[in-house]
Every structure is written in C-alpha cells, then in structure tokens.
Design an enzyme around this catalytic site. Structure first.
Site, PDB file in Angstrom:
ATOM      1  N   SER A  71       0.831  -1.203   0.000  1.00 51.34           N
ATOM      2  CA  SER A  71       0.000   0.000   0.000  1.00 51.34           C
ATOM      3  C   SER A  71       0.866   1.255   0.000  1.00 51.34           C
ATOM      4  O   SER A  71       2.088   1.193   0.121  1.00 51.34           O
ATOM      5  CB  SER A  71      -0.913   0.015   1.233  1.00 51.34           C
ATOM      6  OG  SER A  71      -0.175   0.336   2.400  1.00 51.34           O
ATOM      7  N   SER A  73       0.680   3.728   2.246  1.00 55.74           N
ATOM      8  CA  SER A  73       0.595   4.405   3.542  1.00 55.74           C
ATOM      9  C   SER A  73       1.933   4.919   4.066  1.00 55.74           C
ATOM     10  O   SER A  73       1.952   5.794   4.925  1.00 55.74           O
ATOM     11  CB  SER A  73      -0.036   3.473   4.582  1.00 55.74           C
ATOM     12  OG  SER A  73       0.844   2.432   4.933  1.00 55.74           O
ATOM     13  N   LYS A 128       4.293   0.692   9.933  1.00 54.35           N
ATOM     14  CA  LYS A 128       4.094   2.113  10.243  1.00 54.35           C
ATOM     15  C   LYS A 128       5.339   2.630  10.963  1.00 54.35           C
ATOM     16  O   LYS A 128       6.269   1.881  11.257  1.00 54.35           O
ATOM     17  CB  LYS A 128       2.865   2.325  11.136  1.00 54.35           C
ATOM     18  CG  LYS A 128       1.557   1.751  10.613  1.00 54.35           C
ATOM     19  CD  LYS A 128       1.037   2.461   9.379  1.00 54.35           C
ATOM     20  CE  LYS A 128      -0.242   1.825   8.877  1.00 54.35           C
ATOM     21  NZ  LYS A 128      -0.689   2.397   7.591  1.00 54.35           N
ATOM     22  N   SER A 216      -3.370   6.846   5.375  1.00 58.63           N
ATOM     23  CA  SER A 216      -2.814   5.831   6.265  1.00 58.63           C
ATOM     24  C   SER A 216      -3.839   5.420   7.309  1.00 58.63           C
ATOM     25  O   SER A 216      -4.371   6.267   8.039  1.00 58.63           O
ATOM     26  CB  SER A 216      -1.546   6.361   6.957  1.00 58.63           C
ATOM     27  OG  SER A 216      -1.087   5.441   7.931  1.00 58.63           O
TER      28      SER A 216
END
Length: 258
Positions: A71, A73, A128, A216
């Site tokens: 992704s 994010s 993250k 995100s």
C-alpha cells in the site's frame, strides 16, 4: 496461535527432522550401519529437506524476514512494490509460531519503522512509524504532531511527484519532519480531512502513523499497538518491483531505512 507461513515452516521442520532422526535411531536399535544411498524414499526426502527448512526457519524467525509493501501508507519512504528486510531480534527474541518473547533486547524508539500484527486482525501484517512511546501524550492537529505538548518541526520540500502505483499522490505536499531527532519525509494534503485529537499511550503499547499522513490507516483510527504484536524493525530495501508500472526500481535497491 496464528496458522501462517511460520506455522507450516515449523511443522515441516519438525516432520522432516522426526522422520530422518527416527530412521537413524531405528537403525541403531537394529545395529545396522547408516547407508544414505539406500534410504527409503520418504527418509531420503526428509534427509534432503530438513537442513533447508531448518535454516529458513532459524533465519526467518530470529534474524530477518522479508516483506513486500502492498500500500501507499508509508510513501514517500516506502513505495508500493518495495521489498524490505525486517530485523527480527531488535526488539527481543521470540519463539516462532507462538510469538512468545524469551530474551529481552531493545525496545522500539520514536521514529522506528516497525512491522507488527494488526491488532484488529493478527493474521495481517502492517508497517508504520513509531510516533508515541508508552506514557506519551500524542496530539495531532492541523497536520502537525505534538509529542507531550511540543510540536514536531516540519520543513517544506515542495510538491510531490508520485511514482508507479503511487501516481495518485502527485500534488501532495512533501515535508521533512524532525521527530525528536529522527528526520524523515512525509506527505500531506492540506485539503484532506483527518482525525485530530490527543491520544495517551498506555504502558506496553505504541502509537504508530504512516508517513503518508492523509492516506494511512493507523493508530488515529484503531488505537495502539500492543508490544506483543511487534514483528521487528524494517531496515533495508532489497528489491523494488512495481509490476503494474515501471518494473524494477533499481535506484531503490540497497536503500537503508530511517
């Protein structure tokens, strides 16, 4: 217990080890010499595969594990199609499958890029950046992070030009953020709505956010990451392949993450 690749790798290691080791033990009870040339076919396969799956299990469980970024994010730090390595022992040695920590090493630091099991669905891995440590009070207002009341400094770089599957991020504002000593780039869209508020990080938990702040799904939406969900620290891009667009991104191979 999660029935993921680690589980099946562990089962394969045990099964091949038991078959091969059991055959050797049986030969000894019969006072027969071990003859690798005349092993039964099942034992031969177990003999061949056991060292391989054992090495993979050890490397993947205790040293480093590869992941692919699916992704946007973590743009611009990580792009869709980046293949990364995650250090599995940075935050302690854990037993495979049951994920129980047996040796304490280090704790996550603010700014670390971490892979973790998503608290809402532990079968899914997320990546993250650590923003808040246990005991911190994290604020997020007007696209700015506040750590224990102090704003995190940001310096504008310019307008971002997206790459590959991240083309739709073209036009976002790219900034250099100094997260209490850890400098990294982030993306924001001033016109995009975002969740704001103050978040208190409980003991044994971490507040995480993506570098692509307005694209995100992170702690602002679903809460904190428990310490036991941590998989490891991302540290290296070993391949970058966006199969839908430009192919191999040779300029990204070998990039150290920070």
């Amino acid at each position: 217990m999660d029935y993921d690749f680690s589980f099946f790798l562990f089962v394969a290691t045990v099964a091949t080890g038991v078959i091969w080791g059991g055959y050797v033990a049986w030969l000894r009870t019969q006072n027969r010499p071990y003859d690798a040339e005349n092993e039964p076919w099942l034992v031969e396969y177990a003999h061949s595969f056991f060292p391989v799956v054992l090495i993979v299990l050890v490397l993947r469980s205790f040293i480093a594990e590869p992941f692919r970024i699916p992704s946007a994010s973590m743009m611009p730090t990580l792009l869709i199609g980046d293949f990364i390595l995650v250090n599995k022992f940075t935050y302690g040695i854990r037993l495979p499958v049951i994920n129980k920590k047996v040796i304490e090493v280090n704790e996550p630091q603010r700014g670390d890029i971490v892979v973790f099991r998503f608290p809402k669905d532990p079968t899914v891995d997320y990546i993250k950046r650590v923003i808040g440590l246990p005991g911190d009070k994290i604020g997020y207002f007007n696209k700015t992070i506040f750590v224990n009341g102090a704003p995190v400094s940001q310096a504008a770089i310019g307008t971002y030009e997206g790459r590959g599957q991240g083309q739709d991020m073209s036009g976002a504002i790219e900034l250099n953020e100094n997260l209490t000593g850890v400098e990294h780039k982030i993306l924001v869209r001033q016109e995009a709505p975002s969740v704001e508020g103050v978040f208190v990080v409980p003991a044994g938990h971490y507040f995480v956010m993506g570098d692509n702040r307005d694209n995100s799904n992170d702690s602002r939406y679903w809460g904190m990451v428990p310490e036991q969900n941590l998989v490891g620290k991302a540290f290296f891009i070993w391949m970058s392949w966006d199969w839908q667009h430009k192919g191999v991104g040779f300029d990204r191979i070998g990039t150290a993450l920070k």
